[in-house]
Design a protein around this motif. Sequence first.
Motif, PDB file in Angstrom:
ATOM      1  N   HIS A  27       0.672  -1.412  -0.092  1.00 53.49           N
ATOM      2  CA  HIS A  27       0.139   0.086  -0.135  1.00 53.49           C
ATOM      3  C   HIS A  27       0.718   1.253  -0.015  1.00 53.49           C
ATOM      4  N   GLU A  28       2.204   1.313   0.268  1.00 57.40           N
ATOM      5  CA  GLU A  28       2.954   2.483   0.231  1.00 57.40           C
ATOM      6  C   GLU A  28       3.124   2.980  -1.055  1.00 57.40           C
ATOM      7  N   GLN A  29       2.891   1.936  -2.083  1.00 62.85           N
ATOM      8  CA  GLN A  29       3.351   2.312  -3.338  1.00 62.85           C
ATOM      9  C   GLN A  29       1.674   3.136  -3.966  1.00 62.85           C
ATOM     10  N   LEU A  30       0.596   2.879  -3.252  1.00 65.72           N
ATOM     11  CA  LEU A  30      -0.593   3.538  -3.456  1.00 65.72           C
ATOM     12  C   LEU A  30      -0.695   4.982  -2.962  1.00 65.72           C
ATOM     13  N   MET A  31       0.361   5.436  -2.102  1.00 66.98           N
ATOM     14  CA  MET A  31       0.264   6.561  -1.242  1.00 66.98           C
ATOM     15  C   MET A  31       0.720   7.850  -1.967  1.00 66.98           C
ATOM     16  N   PRO A  32       0.096   9.101  -1.915  1.00 67.19           N
ATOM     17  CA  PRO A  32       0.562  10.317  -2.438  1.00 67.19           C
ATOM     18  C   PRO A  32       1.865  10.654  -1.651  1.00 67.19           C
ATOM     19  N   ILE A  35       2.419  11.486   2.439  1.00 62.52           N
ATOM     20  CA  ILE A  35       2.681  10.605   3.024  1.00 62.52           C
ATOM     21  C   ILE A  35       3.823  10.137   3.370  1.00 62.52           C
ATOM     22  N   TYR A  36       4.513  10.164   4.632  1.00 61.16           N
ATOM     23  CA  TYR A  36       5.886   9.877   4.898  1.00 61.16           C
ATOM     24  C   TYR A  36       5.949   8.973   6.362  1.00 61.16           C
ATOM     25  N   ASN A  37       6.943   8.715   6.722  1.00 54.17           N
ATOM     26  CA  ASN A  37       7.321   7.941   7.919  1.00 54.17           C
ATOM     27  C   ASN A  37       6.615   6.595   7.822  1.00 54.17           C
ATOM     28  N   TRP A  38       6.481   5.811   6.542  1.00 53.30           N
ATOM     29  CA  TRP A  38       5.676   4.585   6.426  1.00 53.30           C
ATOM     30  C   TRP A  38       6.607   3.548   6.926  1.00 53.30           C
ATOM     31  N   SER A  39       5.843   2.816   7.677  1.00 47.38           N
ATOM     32  CA  SER A  39       6.349   1.233   8.208  1.00 47.38           C
ATOM     33  C   SER A  39       5.160   0.396   8.098  1.00 47.38           C
ATOM     34  N   ALA A  45      -0.019  -0.950   8.796  1.00 48.71           N
ATOM     35  CA  ALA A  45       0.430   0.299   8.253  1.00 48.71           C
ATOM     36  C   ALA A  45       0.546   1.218   9.047  1.00 48.71           C
ATOM     37  N   ARG A  46       1.743   1.881   9.258  1.00 50.54           N
ATOM     38  CA  ARG A  46       1.481   3.362  10.020  1.00 50.54           C
ATOM     39  C   ARG A  46       2.509   4.231   9.006  1.00 50.54           C
ATOM     40  N   PHE A  47       1.755   5.456   9.276  1.00 50.91           N
ATOM     41  CA  PHE A  47       2.533   6.539   8.674  1.00 50.91           C
ATOM     42  C   PHE A  47       1.752   7.849   9.078  1.00 50.91           C
ATOM     43  N   THR A  48       2.504   9.130   8.576  1.00 50.53           N
ATOM     44  CA  THR A  48       2.172  10.357   8.933  1.00 50.53           C
ATOM     45  C   THR A  48       1.841  10.831   7.667  1.00 50.53           C
ATOM     46  N   ILE A  49       0.550  11.850   7.738  1.00 48.60           N
ATOM     47  CA  ILE A  49      -0.015  12.692   6.770  1.00 48.60           C
ATOM     48  C   ILE A  49       0.346  13.921   7.096  1.00 48.60           C
ATOM     49  N   GLN A  50       1.298  14.522   5.902  1.00 52.41           N
ATOM     50  CA  GLN A  50       1.693  15.773   6.179  1.00 52.41           C
ATOM     51  C   GLN A  50       1.079  17.008   6.639  1.00 52.41           C
ATOM     52  N   ASN A  51       1.215  17.493   7.612  1.00 52.31           N
ATOM     53  CA  ASN A  51       0.230  18.507   8.398  1.00 52.31           C
ATOM     54  C   ASN A  51      -0.772  18.260   8.850  1.00 52.31           C
ATOM     55  N   MET A  52      -0.894  16.982   9.053  1.00 49.39           N
ATOM     56  CA  MET A  52      -2.207  16.476   9.669  1.00 49.39           C
ATOM     57  C   MET A  52      -2.037  15.500  10.725  1.00 49.39           C
ATOM     58  N   ALA A  53      -1.999  14.249  10.598  1.00 49.93           N
ATOM     59  CA  ALA A  53      -1.878  13.361  11.678  1.00 49.93           C
ATOM     60  C   ALA A  53      -1.065  11.963  11.470  1.00 49.93           C
TER      61      ALA A  53
END
Length: 132
Positions: A27-32, A35-39, A45-53
């Motif tokens: 699913h990391e390949q499907l993210m815009p 989205i960063y800090n993907w694990s 799956a855990r990730f950070t949405i820029q300027n959000m959460a």
Amino acid sequence: MTTIQNNVTIEKSVQEVFAFLTDLNNHEQLMPENIYNWSSTADEARFTIQNMAKLALKVEERIVDQEIKLVPAEKAPFDVTLKWTLSAVAADVTIATFTIDADLNMMMKMIASGPLQKLADFQVNKLKEILG
């Protein structure tokens, strides 16, 4: 509940599409790009949405060759369910529908509906790009 969805036709068997989507590592390949800090593992799956959460999602349900349902693994800013539903049109043609159900109050709906729709659109288009 706010429902956002989009679908795409992919020229692959439902089994191939399901095999890709059932593993959250893919699913990391499907993210815009925001989205960063993907694990991830196959189930979470855990990730950070820029300027959000920060968000953590886990697979709640898998129905072989039909559906993958994701829910928050930890407390999220709002209740949300992400679901991929697959239907075979022919042996090598699958319709993949991505649905986001989010429990948004009126204020959050005004803020989050646009970005959530963009996410749904981005993910279905990326899935078609990756799987052809």
